[in-house]
Structure formats: C-alpha cells, structure tokens
Design an enzyme around this catalytic site. Structure first.
Site: not given
Length: 325
Positions: A105-106, A108, A130-131
């Site tokens: 995600g963001n 990472s 998942i966001d």
C-alpha cells in the site's frame, strides 16, 4: 543500463486478498519472459535480513485462491533508516537481483520510491491494499474482496438490528479513505456512512438519526470509517448521550475484513498488474506503479500513486442519501 536478468518480489505492509495471485503472476510472467525470480520473505525486514530464495512455477502453484501472502509481510522500521536501506541494497546486489517488485500500500510504495531514488534502482509497485487509497488505479488489490466481506457481515448484523430494533454503528477499515465505508453502505442498504471525505458534525449525526429512525424504520445501520478519535465507539457514545431513548450497539469488524479467498475481480486485477510489472521492467520502466484504469493497464509514477488525494466520487454520498429514506 545493465541488462536485467533477475527480478525480486516481496509483499509489504498490511496483507490483502489477492497478494498471492500477484506473486504468482510476477513469478510466472517473469519466468515466461526469461527472467530468474527470487522471492523475499517478510517484506523489507526480510530484504534487510537476507530472507531470499529462488522461485519456480511450482512455488506458486495453487496459491491464486489463497488469502494473505505466502511470502509473509511486515511493517519495517529499519527500512526507514539509511543503514537499513543500505543493507537491503547490499543484499539485492549479493543475490544478483536487478529489479524489485513491491506489492503493498501507500507506505510500502513510498518506501520503494525512496529506495529507487536513493540507489538509482528499478522498483515497480503493485497496488496491494484493501483501502483503495492509491492514486492512478480504479481499484487496489484486495479492495473488492474486503468490500464483499463487509457487506456479508452487515447483512448478518441487520438481522439482529431489525429483530431488536437497534441502531448499529459498524466500523470498517480504510483509515484516511472512505471508499470501503461508503460503498459497503450503499451495497448493504445502510442508512448512513461516516467517512473522512464528508466530515460529520452534530447536526449531520442528528440528521442521520432523524432520517433512519422513523415509524417505518425502527432499526438503523451506520457504517463508520475507522478513526482513533471518532470511530464507531465515539458516535455510539454520542447517540447514547444525545438520544438515550435508542438501543445502540457497536460492531468493529477489524481484521476480519482482511482475510479470506480473493474474489474473481481481485484475482484478475492481481494477474493483470503482475504481468504488467514484468512488461514494465522489460520496457526499462522504473519507480512506477502498475494500475488498471478504465480497464486498461497503466503505469503511474510512484510519486503520484502515493499522494493522498485520490478522487472520491461525491455522487456516492448523494446516492446513499436518496436510497436510505
């Protein structure tokens, strides 16, 4: 620029359904196109500690339908330091890994962006969160599965809400993005969604109560995006204080949302972006995220992908308002 022969792949941050399908796609597309694949376990921590092993097609056999990540994952504090990133780079060089695919995600992908810039190293990101908060892709890996999981849970909660004529505040993940809360509210027929993109004050909460609790509707479900300051418990507490005549309950779905077998949509998205990552490497791309927009695979600079202002369709708020009367 040196020819790329070996690709490394890792998963980082929170797990998301479809990560295994993405690992499979990167591995098989890489091997198909003549690359060696090396898997890195436990995210950036595993890269720093040298937890690396060669992967063949057999290593990813049968994993497309499994939730979580076979490579394990972590949130690495050491990777945030110069010393940690240097160790990671040294291990990549020692393993003769010429390019890195990061599924996460963001946070990472922000780490991948800084790493690629610091060492002039080819990093390709896949949107695994998942966001659904990464810019440049319509959906992120895991979002569709999580949305379906939330809807299934809310459908069950509604049975109890109606039977006992209760108000339920259901807290879902999403952190700073309300995509999960807003869309699960529409899909489950909830009366309201409280999301970061539509800040809720006292009058709005009163409006939700007034609209949801009426002669023909004595139960009410409100989906709330998680927040350390004003999550479901906060709003339930306010209702108990301001509207003591109502029976209020809270259900925090928590990590229940992350697990489970990925949906067909997430498997396809993972497969397309995984193949896209290998194609990007073959084209000499670096510091980009592979996404899918308008059903087309796209390459987005990591600097754009991790920015926090992914457009939120405010028409969704109107849709929920009109359908929840």
């Amino acid at each position: 620029m040196a020819k790329i022969k070996t690709i490394g792949v890792l998963t980082s941050g929170g797990d998301a359904p479809g990560m295994n399908a993405a690992i499979r796609a990167v591995t098989r597309a890489g091997i198909y196109n003549g690359f060696m694949i090396k898997a890195i376990y436990r995210g950036y921590d595993g890269l720093i500690n040298g937890e690396i092993k060669p992967f063949t097609t057999e290593n990813v056999s049968g994993i497309i339908g499994r939730g979580g990540t076979i490579l394990r994952t972590s949130r690495s504090k050491d990777f945030m330091t110069e010393e940690g990133r240097q160790k990671a780079y040294d291990n990549l060089k020692n393993e003769n890994i010429d390019a890195l695919v990061v599924i996460g995600g963001n946070g990472s992908l922000t780490g991948a962006m800084h790493f690629g810039q610091d060492f002039d190293y080819p990093c390709i990101g896949l949107p695994g969160t998942i966001d659904n908060d990464l810019f440049g892709t319509d959906n992120t890996i895991g979002y569709d599965t999580t949305l379906n999981t939330i809807v299934e849970c809310v459908d069950r909660i509604r049975d109890t809400a109606q039977s006992h004529e209760r108000i339920f505040f259901v807290e879902v993940m999403g952190r700073d993005a309300g995509f999960l809360a807003q869309n699960s509210a529409i899909a489950s027929g909830a009366e309201a969604a409280i999301i970061p993109e539509d800040s809720t004050d006292v009058d709005q909460l009163a409006q939700f109560m007034e609209r949801g609790i009426r002669k023909s509707k004595k139960s009410c479900i409100v989906i709330v995006s998680e927040s350390p300051k004003c999550g479901a418990l906060y709003y339930a507490g306010r209702v108990r204080k301001e509207f003591p005549q109502y029976d209020v309950r809270v259900s925090i779905l928590g990590h229940l949302q992350r697990g489970g077998s990925p949906s067909a949509r997430d498997r396809i998205l993972s497969s397309r972006t995984g193949v896209g990552a290998v194609e990007a490497i073959m084209q000499g791309q670096r510091n980009i995220m592979v996404g899918v927009r308008n059903n087309e695979v796209t390459y987005v600079p990591l600097s754009e992908a991790v920015r926090s202002d992914k457009p939120f369709d405010r028409n969704l708020i109107k849709v929920l308002d009109e359908l929840s009367i």
